[in-house]
Enzyme design. Structure first.
Site, PDB file in Angstrom:
ATOM      1  N   SER A  36      -2.882   2.955   1.768  1.00  0.00           N
ATOM      2  CA  SER A  36      -1.558   2.510   1.393  1.00  0.00           C
ATOM      3  C   SER A  36      -0.528   2.584   2.533  1.00  0.00           C
ATOM      4  O   SER A  36       0.552   2.016   2.400  1.00  0.00           O
ATOM      5  CB  SER A  36      -1.052   3.337   0.218  1.00  0.00           C
ATOM      6  OG  SER A  36      -0.900   4.693   0.606  1.00  0.00           O
ATOM      7  N   LYS A  52       6.603   6.621   6.764  1.00  0.00           N
ATOM      8  CA  LYS A  52       6.209   5.968   5.508  1.00  0.00           C
ATOM      9  C   LYS A  52       7.279   6.197   4.448  1.00  0.00           C
ATOM     10  O   LYS A  52       7.882   7.270   4.389  1.00  0.00           O
ATOM     11  CB  LYS A  52       4.854   6.538   5.058  1.00  0.00           C
ATOM     12  CG  LYS A  52       4.223   5.804   3.876  1.00  0.00           C
ATOM     13  CD  LYS A  52       2.850   6.397   3.550  1.00  0.00           C
ATOM     14  CE  LYS A  52       2.163   5.668   2.405  1.00  0.00           C
ATOM     15  NZ  LYS A  52       0.834   6.255   2.096  1.00  0.00           N
ATOM     16  N   SER A  73      -5.568   6.681   2.726  1.00  0.00           N
ATOM     17  CA  SER A  73      -4.386   5.849   2.987  1.00  0.00           C
ATOM     18  C   SER A  73      -3.855   5.896   4.411  1.00  0.00           C
ATOM     19  O   SER A  73      -2.997   5.086   4.770  1.00  0.00           O
ATOM     20  CB  SER A  73      -3.260   6.215   2.017  1.00  0.00           C
ATOM     21  OG  SER A  73      -3.544   5.697   0.746  1.00  0.00           O
TER      22      SER A  73
END
Lengths: 433, 89
Positions: free
Chosen positions: A114, A39, A138
């Protein structure tokens, strides 16, 4: 011996990546030659790391996050940096400054957020595993929306050193993969004490998933099947819990009364921490240049106004407000009491049961642009934030479809019993596959 | 109920630039979100201090760190090994 490398296809039909490595070296170890996506809020030495924000466009970290060093030591090949909601602020990955990620199961829908890029990259088979971060769901939300497995570890089991901070007291880095075994393997690589993160515990994860759950006691909180939870999703999850019973688990109804205000407590806490953490983005040490001839406030206001998206500015302002004199007692202080009450509710329930099960998300993946109002997007986090407030481990495992879209079964466990939630998810996965 | 004036003030405190068109939108959204936060008024209890937390301290020992070049690499304005920042006064 010559270093071994993997080359990666450049195509990215779902906009899952912000930076795609064309080739990556790898070594020996438990992840030898395994492609892992990271990420974009996790620092990678020499690879641009933007948090999907214009304010970090071009930022090249001079060091690796602790977990990235561990990945490399385990032999993994870093495949690239994945798309996300800007600084992790969102539930859809639409808040990326570089365009949304599409859900590989249905490209008219969001992948969740997210960590939407990480989930989409795994779901689409572009990488075998990915790292995400979970502040209020997330990792679990995009895992559920894309039909893969995602684990939010217990707070303190995985180092946050090199994770660009959004809400320190809530967030944890964690693994995503197509199978529970992959998620467990990746967790084994990243967990453990790090002297650079004083909130880590010396609790490494050495565990091979075990599918025997005979005698397991599973709490079913009524709030996870109540108002706001889609009936189709609830039905699929109830059926999955029935499957756990067939495997020898016993279920018990329970209640988490603090759920009434848990979401408000979560948003007050995370926006307050964000208002402090994101003060560092001022265009002085990194990011787009400030006009240093201007006065301090004018220069910062200009660069932050232009480079932060709406949601980021909204959360910084909400947090600034919640911490301001006159409102601190009403918002931040109350949120911390609420947080203790959530923890107390879990402690009470875990005296009688081993794990708690329910849906990961109250609905299937939203259509793109469906959640245009911020409050309605916040409400979608209601089932995932309790685990972050309490710090407990929680996993999402695919458990069927509703309206043709994947549904996630969420298993929460006692503090530091990450192994147990992995086992329950594994038992379910093995039984249905 | 927060007004546009309040939101403007918060934006100034937080150094996030917002323009006139955004001000109305932010104010409207703020009020909806703060209304929702009012549920915290119902929270009971005193949030007794947790007994499972302890401080982690260490000696303040100097160790090798990033080089000055590495530290300055991402700074947009620099001169003679220093970072240039906007004027404070």
């Amino acid at each position: 011996m010559a270093p071994r490398t993997i080359t990666f296809e450049p195509s990215d039909p779902y906009n899952a990546f912000l930076t795609r490595c064309s080739r990556a070296a790898y070594g020996d170890g438990p992840l030898a030659g395994v492609a892992v996506a990271v990420k974009d809020n996790i620092s990678t030495s020499g690879i641009e790391t933007t948090c999907a924000s214009k304010i970090l466009k071009g930022y090249i970290p001079p060091y690796d996050a602790h977990v990235v060093g561990l990945l490399k030591s385990a032999g993994a090949a870093i495949a690239g940096k994945t798309n996300m909601d800007e600084f992790g602020m969102g539930t859809t990955t639409e808040n990326s400054a570089f365009g949304p990620t599409l859900n590989p199961c249905d490209t008219s829908r969001v992948p969740g957020g997210s960590s939407g890029g990480s989930a989409a990259a795994v779901a689409a088979g572009m990488v075998r595993m990915a790292l995400g971060s979970d502040t209020g769901g997330s990792i679990r939300c995009p895992a559920a929306f894309c039909g893969i497995v995602g684990l939010k570890p217990s707070y303190g089991r995985v180092s946050r050193y090199g994770l660009i901070a959004y809400s320190n007291s809530l967030e944890q880095i964690g693994p995503l993969g197509k199978t529970v075994s992959d998620v467990s393997t990746l967790m084994g690589v990243i967990a453990g004490h790090d002297r650079h993160d004083s909130t880590t515990y010396n609790r490494p994860y050495h565990h091979a998933p075990d599918a025997d759950i005979k005698g397991l006691k599973v709490g079913i909180p009524e709030e996870y099947f109540g108002t706001g939870v889609d009936l189709g999703v609830a039905g699929v999850v109830r059926k999955a819990i029935g499957r756990l019973e067939e495997l020898g688990a016993a279920t018990f109804p329970c209640s988490i009364p603090s759920m009434e205000y848990a979401l408000a407590a979560y948003y007050v806490t995370c926006t307050s921490e964000a208002s402090s953490n994101l003060a560092r983005f001022d265009g002085v040490r990194y990011g787009p240049a400030t006009d240093w001839k201007k006065s301090w406030h004018d220069a910062y206001k200009d660069v932050r106004g232009a480079a932060f998206g709406m949601e980021v500015r909204r959360r910084i302002m909400l947090g600034t407000f919640a911490l301001s004199s006159g409102y601190y007692g009403k918002y931040y202080a109350k949120a911390q009491v609420a947080r203790e009450n959530v923890r107390a509710d879990f402690n009470r329930i875990f005296r009688d049961v081993d794990v708690i099960a329910g849906p990961t998300m109250p609905t299937i993946a939203f259509r793109l642009k469906e959640k245009s109002d911020p409050l309605s997007m916040y409400l979608a986090d209601i089932l995932t934030v309790p685990a972050n407030l309490a710090g407990i481990p929680s996993i999402s495992v695919p458990c069927g479809n509703s309206e043709g879209m994947p549904v996630g079964l969420q298993i929460m466990g006692r503090m530091f019993e990450d192994e147990r939630v992995v086992d329950v998810a594994y038992a379910y996965e093995q039984a249905v596959n | 109920m927060v007004t546009e004036h309040d939101v403007q003030h918060i934006a100034e405190l937080a150094d996030v630039g917002i323009n006139t068109e955004e001000l109305g939108t932010f104010t409207h959204q703020f009020n909806a979100i703060l209304d929702y936060f009012d549920t915290l008024d119902t929270v009971k209890g005193d949030g007794a201090a947790r007994s499972d937390l302890f401080n982690v301290l260490r000696e303040d020992v100097v160790e090798p760190s990033l080089s000055q070049d590495d530290v300055l690499k991402n700074a947009p304005w620099k001169e003679d090994g220093f970072i240039k920042a906007p004027r404070v006064m």
